[in-house]
Design an enzyme around this catalytic site. Structure first.
Site, PDB file in Angstrom:
ATOM      1  CG  PHE A 233      36.752  35.947  38.199  1.00 41.75           C
ATOM      2  CD1 PHE A 233      36.697  34.774  37.482  1.00 41.75           C
ATOM      3  CD2 PHE A 233      37.681  36.056  39.218  1.00 41.75           C
ATOM      4  CE1 PHE A 233      37.533  33.714  37.778  1.00 41.75           C
ATOM      5  CE2 PHE A 233      38.525  35.001  39.525  1.00 41.75           C
ATOM      6  CZ  PHE A 233      38.450  33.824  38.804  1.00 41.75           C
ATOM      7  N   GLY A 234      35.192  39.766  35.870  1.00 43.48           N
ATOM      8  CA  GLY A 234      34.183  40.777  35.624  1.00 43.48           C
ATOM      9  C   GLY A 234      34.670  42.185  35.902  1.00 43.48           C
TER      10      GLY A 234
ATOM     11  CG  LEU B 215      35.182  51.560  41.238  1.00 41.71           C
ATOM     12  CD1 LEU B 215      34.634  50.941  42.516  1.00 41.71           C
ATOM     13  CD2 LEU B 215      35.817  52.911  41.534  1.00 41.71           C
ATOM     14  N   GLY B 216      37.522  48.991  38.148  1.00 38.99           N
ATOM     15  CA  GLY B 216      38.540  48.019  37.781  1.00 38.99           C
ATOM     16  C   GLY B 216      37.927  46.879  37.000  1.00 38.99           C
ATOM     17  CD  GLU B 217      37.282  44.870  31.800  1.00 40.35           C
ATOM     18  OE1 GLU B 217      36.725  44.102  31.003  1.00 40.35           O
ATOM     19  OE2 GLU B 217      37.587  46.051  31.522  1.00 40.35           O
TER      20      GLU B 217
ATOM     21  CB  VAL C 253      34.711  46.452  40.360  1.00 44.45           C
ATOM     22  CG1 VAL C 253      34.146  47.019  41.662  1.00 44.45           C
ATOM     23  CG2 VAL C 253      35.125  44.999  40.558  1.00 44.45           C
TER      24      VAL C 253
ATOM     25  CG  ASP D 132      43.154  36.939  41.396  1.00 52.12           C
ATOM     26  OD1 ASP D 132      44.296  36.893  40.883  1.00 52.12           O
ATOM     27  OD2 ASP D 132      42.242  37.652  40.946  1.00 52.12           O
TER      28      ASP D 132
ATOM     29  CE  LYS E 162      34.681  40.587  40.529  1.00 51.12           C
ATOM     30  NZ  LYS E 162      35.573  41.576  39.940  1.00 51.12           N
TER      31      LYS E 162
END
Length: 331
Positions: free
Chosen positions: A60-61, A55-57, A63, A169, A76
């Site tokens: 921190f990591g 889904l996304g990056e 998803v 963030d 996540k």
């Protein structure tokens, strides 16, 4: 005989660890309402963390979208193990607001740390503003709804939750949407898991370095969230990304926002918006200006932003003619 004794000792240690894990499981499930997942369970749910489920990056990591017992979650996978993870999860389990993504469960196995989160089916605000949407345009009414909803989520973190949390963030990636375009702020837990070193005196938001006074306590930290939220408002107003022709959206907007505050929206407002409420637009422009151009100790609180966006207080309470001196045009 010695081997038998050692085996008994190992068995006792193993049994003790098992009982401790069981106690943690019971505590998180019954008292905090969280569930402990195995790594294998989450790997299976995401097809072994397939790129097709990504889904996304972020820093921190990654998803991933995963399905467990027929229900979809956002999973996540953190890049590194935070200290005192269990304690931080306890804090997050007490955070509950309709405009925040809910923490469902977690996994801690050796070097692997994962969070299982509520899934928002309508993607991120970034996707709707800057993704490949073809002819689809995010309508003004939804932009206002998203601004107010995400502001309420931040206000809860700053003022109302049991443990005051600074997000640090805030960006369009971290505002996700349900099918009714209700905003949910996500990744707020990473503010707890990955605190900045106290010696850091500045952070970079949308390409702009923002000074942090280490002696001012949490208030200044809250104002970094306010500044970041102002950047999000500028994106909602203009439809532009945080970088425009090699400069930041905050610097790019200085001249257009002066014109808009004087009544001419032409250069500032998203050209794709064929219709919008002019009074609402003026309130959002005033909020954006107050967030990004005022010095940190004069920026409005999230509650003041909400009250302004909802027309409960006049925009002049947070931005007036005298404040125009704060908008410095670089020469």
């Amino acid at each position: 005989m010695m081997r038998g004794r050692l085996r008994k000792i190992r068995d006792k240690i193993k049994d003790g660890k098992s009982k401790l894990l069981s106690a943690w499981e019971k505590l998180f499930r019954t008292h905090y309402g969280l569930r402990r997942f195995t790594y294998k369970k989450l790997a299976d749910a995401t097809k072994n963390f397939s790129n097709n489920r990504l889904l996304g990056e972020g820093g921190f990591g990654q998803v991933y979208r995963g399905k467990i017992h027929g229900k979809t979650y956002a999973i996540k996978k953190l890049k590194r193990l935070p200290k005192k993870m269990e304690a931080e999860i306890k804090i997050l389990s007490t955070v509950s607001h309709q405009n925040l993504v809910k923490l469902i469960g977690y996994c801690i196995e050796k070097a692997d740390t994962l969070l299982v989160l509520e899934f928002a089916p309508n993607n991120s605000l970034k996707y709707h503003l800057h993704g490949n949407q073809g002819n689809q345009v995010l309508e003004w009414s939804n932009r206002m709804k998203i601004a107010i909803g995400s502001a309420k989520g931040l206000k809860y973190l700053h003022e109302d939750c049991p443990h005051k949390i600074i997000h640090r963030d805030i960006k369009t990636d971290n505002i996700v949407l349900d099918n009714n375009f209700e905003a949910k702020v996500t990744d707020f837990g990473l503010a707890l898991f990955f605190p900045d070193d106290v010696s850091h005196l500045s952070i970079t938001i949308a390409g702009t370095e923002v000074y942090i006074d280490p002696n001012s306590g949490g208030h200044t930290s809250q104002e970094t969230d306010v500044y970041s939220f102002g950047v999000v408002l500028l994106e909602l107003i203009t439809g532009k990304n945080t970088r425009i022709n090699g400069t930041t959206i905050v610097d790019w907007a200085r001249d257009p926002i002066r014109q808009a505050l004087a009544g001419d929206h032409t250069a500032l407002v998203d050209l794709k918006l064929k219709e919008y409420n002019r009074e609402e637009m003026n309130r959002m422009i005033g909020c954006a200006a107050a967030c990004v151009y005022k010095p940190f100790n004069f920026r409005p609180s999230m509650n003041q932003i909400i009250q302004t966006l909802e027309a409960n207080i006049p925009v002049t309470n947070i931005w007036n003619e005298n404040d125009s001196n704060y908008i410095q045009i670089d020469t």
